[in-house]
Design an enzyme around this catalytic site. Structure first.
Site, PDB file in Angstrom:
ATOM      1  N   ARG A 144       0.811  -1.234  -0.143  1.00  0.00           N
ATOM      2  CA  ARG A 144       0.020  -0.131  -0.137  1.00  0.00           C
ATOM      3  C   ARG A 144       0.799   1.042  -0.017  1.00  0.00           C
ATOM      4  O   ARG A 144       1.668   1.401   0.804  1.00  0.00           O
ATOM      5  CB  ARG A 144      -0.887   0.057   1.067  1.00  0.00           C
ATOM      6  CG  ARG A 144      -1.564   1.395   1.483  1.00  0.00           C
ATOM      7  CD  ARG A 144      -2.625   1.547   2.568  1.00  0.00           C
ATOM      8  NE  ARG A 144      -3.886   0.683   2.264  1.00  0.00           N
ATOM      9  CZ  ARG A 144      -4.220  -0.437   2.563  1.00  0.00           C
ATOM     10  NH1 ARG A 144      -3.564  -0.983   3.709  1.00  0.00           N
ATOM     11  NH2 ARG A 144      -5.356  -1.319   2.306  1.00  0.00           N
TER      12      ARG A 144
ATOM     13  N   GLU B 260      14.135   3.658  -1.470  1.00  0.00           N
ATOM     14  CA  GLU B 260      15.382   3.343  -2.287  1.00  0.00           C
ATOM     15  C   GLU B 260      15.079   2.808  -3.533  1.00  0.00           C
ATOM     16  O   GLU B 260      16.058   2.642  -4.492  1.00  0.00           O
ATOM     17  CB  GLU B 260      16.057   2.437  -1.400  1.00  0.00           C
ATOM     18  CG  GLU B 260      16.834   3.320  -0.357  1.00  0.00           C
ATOM     19  CD  GLU B 260      17.377   2.507   0.789  1.00  0.00           C
ATOM     20  OE1 GLU B 260      18.505   2.296   1.062  1.00  0.00           O
ATOM     21  OE2 GLU B 260      16.621   2.224   1.761  1.00  0.00           O
TER      22      GLU B 260
END
Lengths: 171, 334, 702
Positions: C591, C668
């Protein structure tokens, strides 16, 4: 060697003693406690210290304060305090044109300067016709904002904010 | 940064007198390069003479052979010069060169004279902990055998292999501008082609100016080649980066035959490099890509390269062709 | 500490584009960063003196001229600095002896009344050295040291099956070497802090207002070295101007400020690392050399994967980048081997930089995959479909939610991949060769142990939610407020979030894309326990502190996020200049808690990946031992003008195995695979295969 200068910062007049070696940026941040302009590189390579000086966007790191006696400076804090933001600042918020926020006051000041330079018809590196009045196209806005680095990579969102402030809305 | 005395000059003559009389004095104008150097500890003057408020900020037309020239005050800011209608119309290479350099903020701050006198961005010159003959004569050149990607391919010496960083100077060199210099013995004019030096065994000297000489103006003569001129810069980033190589070029054509041509190169030598051999080879020839490439090749005879900067030879050759063919076709070059 | 198993959270505020709660402060410049905090007393300014040899000893240090300079108060060096209790961390144990381990190491600290006098004082310190021969060049032949593990605690080598035999029997072999350069995190806010040492009373002795990604991590690193209890060190970091890993652990400047503050009789010490100093003192990504061998059937089915990594560490403190880690789980192949070997050099200490391991490793892997696709005549997306593993090749565990192919297919559709010419150098637009490329992305899902949160009811139905998390630009101020609101079932406006202070309940670093997952899990656990204990109408003042219990179900799965990156590259045929007009990332990350700030994270990762692809390189001059491209004019990061068409989207999903919020990390993955996608696009444009970053113009000129 100390020298006394006066600066008007965000509408307030200050008289301040500075070392002749003190940069305008350090005079603002360290002597006057005006920390809206940021020190990102201190060598004119990032744009974080950008303010509007006598109406134009200007770095404060590569400037000795003593040489700017009498200058009128507007920082991002002077453009719009937290509770009464400038439309460009509102656009930065709406488009999330910031992440860590450190380059942001400089980006905001630069954006105000860019729109003014466009209004005055200044050409840029990407202007096809040097003699024509430039349009605030995406290419023009990006090129003109390029003196303000953002390591978080908020460029796409900053562009959206400046585009909106340039009156082009959601292109 | 050592302690500094600061004096705001009242007029150009007294500024010259002040700096001439003090070996450790420097002029301060826009400050974009000098303040950088003060912080890096690569220059340590005792006295700064601020000339930034001297009234050297006019752009005026003057009568010159063949038309109207432009005299540009030394303190005219890069942004104002780039946006000046006469420059945009009649010396577009000057406007383009300025707009290809630095950032909007820096262009508001940097002056015309200061731009020409900015010093190399060689990483070793800027790092006071490494040997550098330009910064500290006799210590050696760290760029030989080190980070060499930006190094010169023409006119370098064993003592210095760096390049001049100015974009404006390249355009002014191509268009036969001259600088007006005020010294202790009065005013003189120096052609741009003779202002900057090759390093030889004195890389500490960037120009032929004497200590205390103040550039007060730049004069831009009119020419058909200047009116049809451009500036082409290759660099890593799309903006806000020094040139890998750059070309200022101006053309006067008679049909497709070259009546007059001006070419100067940036990023290849210790000074803006006026490519006179290439110009001579092109004059009277049909302007084709092949002709420009061949002319550039001629100019590049004797180029010296290493693994890291060998790319500059094809890059400057190709960029010259690009600039000239686009000019000939009436296309925008940038 | 109470542990609470967190139940899955139903999204109400989560999933909505809440505008950054700290945004108004930031667009006006009113948010105070480290050294901008007003101190109780005017601070002394510290300036660092750095070594000018790469290895040796300080033989003499003369501070007389410095001390004579007006404004200079004192000079600390190894002869007079306070002693540390523990010097095993070779990076942090500065000013304890005369040894110099790298060029740029801190050898003295000057304290002065102003920035100008401190700077000049530092210039006036005369240091002489007994220099010793040093080694500072990374090569394959000197990268021979085998570390016990690689970051953070992974196996150094893996070896399954018989790679050599499989390669010998393969129809097609790609055997190439890929290189990534030294890179510097270069956050816009240089590392900086104000340190105050006051041991007169009880409680806090050392107070730091720091620019860090983890306030508790600074406490746990510094306190024992300084002989203090953790409770005697307080670290605050309410606003941090980026870090990208470089502020993930404390570096030597933080110790320098702490040591200096101990000598000033309680007066604060303000220390800002200069941009140039950052290139030696605040961490960087090691250069990597990857020898990559792929063996495949002629149709592209992988038989063997061999990834040998050669990289470097500092002799004074080990850091081993896990460059081959994604190779272990990315694609199916029966025979597989990875290894890491280090050159131990007299250089600055490398550390985390956004997606350590994945970023350089996936550049190598995904470029090699593109080469394999070309060699087999297979579309790069088809090649990845062919080699999709059924279970995690590394652990054998099932993937919980591996949707790499969904990302590739959605990206292909949006990017317009289907009309792509199969051959290279097939398209031109005026003076530009035009090509497109694709690469996969992945990043492990991590939840760090050691997080707890405190929920306290306030008057008027409001709640204080506190955890020592840090917002480095990720949006933690906003996202944690949203999570807390949903966990307590109240409006976000009813939440008063407190973060950025080590006096709050413990939190782990804003790193490893684990911050929101780890902190959020603790907030959910504490909130649910709070409701359990105190009900829906609690008395003002009651509170609950709890941490999330470890989830045994998660242990049964291989948890990773995935993505696909598509790039269009244009290479100028005259100058070799490369531009990237289009860059698209599609991600599967569970999510998305705040689409507005999440998009910024993805775009930021893609932009940093683009920057790495085209520009970033820290040039180490091995003769001297330091990085000579040590500023933002010579270490190029992307500007506005370089970022022309970057877009990101994500799959609509949730992952409750990963976290009770249904989210995984997002910080990242945007940088992973991006440089490979760009490199593959430049190959497609030009037919030139560049196996070394950055993709600068010179590499495309004959």
């Amino acid at each position: 060697m100390d020298s006394e200068i006066s600066l008007t910062v965000d509408g307030r007049r200050h008289t301040v003693a500075v070392d002749t070696r003190t940069t305008l940026l350090d005079a603002l941040r360290d002597r006057l406690g005006v920390t809206s302009p940021k020190k990102g590189c201190d060598h004119g390579q990032c744009g974080s210290c950008t303010v509007l000086l006598d109406g134009r966007r200007h770095l404060t790191c590569l400037a000795l304060a003593v040489s700017y006696d009498g200058a009128e400076i507007v920082t991002a804090a002077g453009l719009g305090p937290e509770d009464d933001l400038h439309p460009i600042q509102e656009a930065f918020l709406d488009h999330d044109g910031l992440q860590c926020g450190y380059c942001t006051p400089g980006q905001v000041c630069s954006a105000v300067g860019v729109l003014d330079e466009l209004k005055q018809g200044h050409p840029s590196h990407v202007s096809q016709d040097l003699e024509a009045t430039p349009e605030p196209s995406d290419d023009e806005l990006r090129e003109r904002m390029s003196g303000n680095l953002c390591r978080c990579g908020a460029y796409a969102n900053i562009l959206a904010a400046v585009r909106e402030a340039a009156g082009r809305g959601q292109a | 940064m050592r302690e500094l005395e600061y004096v705001r000059a009242d007029d150009a003559a007294s500024a010259v007198a002040l700096v001439s009389g003090e070996p450790e004095a420097r002029f301060l104008a826009g400050g974009t390069n000098l303040v950088d150097h003060l912080k890096l500890g690569i220059t340590a003057p005792r006295l700064l003479v601020d000339v930034s408020r001297l009234p050297l900020d006019a752009v005026e037309e003057y009568d010159a052979p063949g038309g109207t020239g432009l005299r540009i005050g030394a303190n005219v800011r890069n942004s104002d010069l780039a946006a000046h209608p006469a420059v945009r119309a009649s010396w577009p290479a000057v406007s383009r060169a300025l707009l290809a350099g630095a950032s909007g903020q820096i262009r508001h701050q940097a002056t015309t004279a200061g731009n020409l006198l900015q010093r190399t961005r060689c990483v070793y010159f800027q790092d006071a902990t490494t040997p550098c003959n330009k910064r500290e004569p006799g210590t050696g050149c760290s760029a030989v055998g080190g980070y060499a990607r930006y190094n010169a391919v023409l006119g370098a010496s064993p003592d210095c292999v760096t390049v001049h960083p100015s974009d404006l100077a390249v355009a002014l060199t191509a268009l036969d501008a001259q600088v007006v210099v005020l010294g202790v013995s009065g005013e003189r004019r120096i052609p741009m082609t003779g202002l900057h030096r090759l390093p030889g065994d004195r890389p500490d000297l960037d120009t032929v100016l004497e200590h205390g000489d103040l550039i007060t103006a730049v004069e831009l003569p009119p020419s058909a080649a200047a009116r049809r001129s451009t500036y082409q810069k290759a660099r890593d980033r799309a903006s806000y980066a020094f040139a890998l190589v750059s070309v200022a070029a101006g053309l006067e054509l008679d049909g497709d035959v070259v009546r007059d041509v001006r070419i100067a190169w940036g990023g290849v030598a210790h000074r803006p490099w006026r490519a006179t051999r290439a110009e001579d080879a092109l004059r009277g020839q049909q302007l084709t890509e092949e002709a420009v490439l061949a002319a550039a090749e001629l100019e590049l005879e004797g180029a010296t390269t290493t693994d890291q900067n060998a790319y500059k030879v094809p890059m400057i050759r190709n960029t010259t062709a690009l600039a000239c063919t686009r000019l000939a076709a009436g296309e925008v070059s940038r | 500490m109470t542990e609470q198993a967190a139940a899955p959270l139903q999204p109400r505020s989560m999933g909505t584009s809440t505008i950054r709660l700290d945004g108004r402060l930031k667009v006006s410049g009113a948010a105070p960063y480290a050294v901008e905090h007003p101190a109780d007393a005017p601070p002394l300014h510290a300036w660092l003196v750095q070594s000018t040899v790469a290895r040796g000893r300080v033989s003499a240090l003369d501070a007389q001229q410095a001390l004579a300079h007006p404004g200079v108060v004192s000079v600390l060096d190894h002869t007079n600095a306070p002693r540390l209790e523990d010097t095993s961390n070779g990076e942090l144990a500065i000013l304890q002896d005369a040894r110099v381990g790298f060029r740029g190491q801190i050898v003295a600290v000057v304290l002065a009344e102003t920035l100008e006098t401190a700077r000049e004082g530092a210039a006036l310190v005369r240091v002489t050295y007994q220099a010793e021969e040093h080694a500072a060049e990374l090569r394959v032949d000197n990268a021979t040291y085998r570390p016990d593990s690689v970051n953070p605690d992974m196996d150094t080598d893996t070896d399954e099956g018989d790679v050599e035999a499989a390669l010998a029997g393969a129809d097609v072999v790609v055997d190439e070497t890929y290189r990534t350069p030294y890179e510097h995190n270069s956050p816009m806010e240089p590392h900086a802090l104000v340190a105050t040492w006051d041991d007169a009373g009880e409680g806090t002795v050392l107070d730091l207002v720091d620019s860090t990604q983890g306030v508790h991590g600074v406490v746990s690193a510094l306190a024992p070295m300084l002989g203090l209890e953790p409770g005697q060190v307080r670290v605050r970091a309410p606003h941090v101007g980026g870090g990208f890993g470089s502020k993930g652990e404390p570096h030597s400047h933080e110790m320098a400020a702490a040591l200096a503050a101990r000598t000033t009789g309680g007066r604060p010490v303000s220390l800002a690392v200069t941009r140039q100093q950052m290139f030696a003192l605040t961490g960087y990504r090691t250069a990597t050399i990857s020898r990559f061998r792929l063996g495949a059937r002629s149709d592209g089915t992988l038989l063997a994967i061999d990834h040998q990594v050669f990289e470097q560490t500092s002799a004074i403190r080990e850091y081993a980048e896990q460059t081959a880690s994604p190779t272990r789980m990315m694609y199916a192949a029966p025979d597989r081997r990875t290894s890491h070997r280090l050159a131990v050099l007299d250089v600055a200490v490398p550390s985390w930089m956004r997606a350590p391991g994945e970023m350089p490793g996936m550049f190598a892997h995904e470029t090699a995959m593109d080469e394999l696709a070309v060699a087999c005549g297979v579309d790069p997306i088809v090649l990845r479909e062919l080699n999709e593993p059924a279970t995690d090749p590394e652990t054998g565990k099932p993937f919980n939610n591996r949707r790499l192919l969904d990302c590739l297919h959605r990206g292909a559709q949006r990017f317009g991949w289907s009309g792509r010419p199969a051959g290279a150098r097939a398209s031109a637009d005026g003076e530009w060769w035009v090509g497109t490329g694709v690469a996969s992305a992945t990043y492990p899902m991590m939840v760090q142990p050691g997080n707890s949160a405190r929920v306290r009811s306030l008057d008027g139905g409001r709640y204080s939610v506190a955890i020592g998390a840090v917002d480095i630009g990720t949006g933690a101020w906003t996202v944690l407020t949203q999570i807390a609101a949903d966990a307590l079932d109240v409006d976000p406006a009813a939440i008063e979030l407190e973060i950025g202070d080590s006096s709050l309940p413990a939190a782990t670093v804003a790193g490893g894309s684990s911050g929101t997952s780890s902190w959020g899990g603790a907030i959910v656990a504490a909130s649910q326990l709070f409701r359990n204990d105190h009900g829906d109408s609690p008395d003002p003042g009651v509170e609950t502190t709890a941490s999330a219990a470890e989830d045994p179900v998660a242990e049964e799965y291989a948890l990773h996020s995935f993505g696909a990156v598509f790039a269009e590259a244009r290479v100028h045929r005259y100058t070799g200049e490369v531009r990237v007009p289009r860059l698209l990332g599609v991600y599967s990350v569970g999510r998305v808690i705040n689409p507005l700030t999440a998009r910024s994270q993805f775009l930021g990762g893609l932009t940093m990946g683009l920057s790495a692809a085209l520009f970033e390189e820290s040039y180490r001059d091995a003769r001297f031992g330091h990085i000579v491209t040590q500023d933002l004019a010579t270490y190029h990061v992307a500007t506005h003008a370089d970022v022309t068409g970057v877009e990101a989207e994500w799959l609509d999903e949730e992952d409750y195995v990963a976290t009770p919020m249904g989210s995984r990390g997002i910080g990242e993955i945007g940088i992973v695979g991006t440089s490979a996608a760009v490199a593959n696009a430049t190959y497609h444009a030009t037919g030139l295969r560049v196996r070394e970053l950055p993709l600068t113009a010179d590499r495309f000129l004959p």
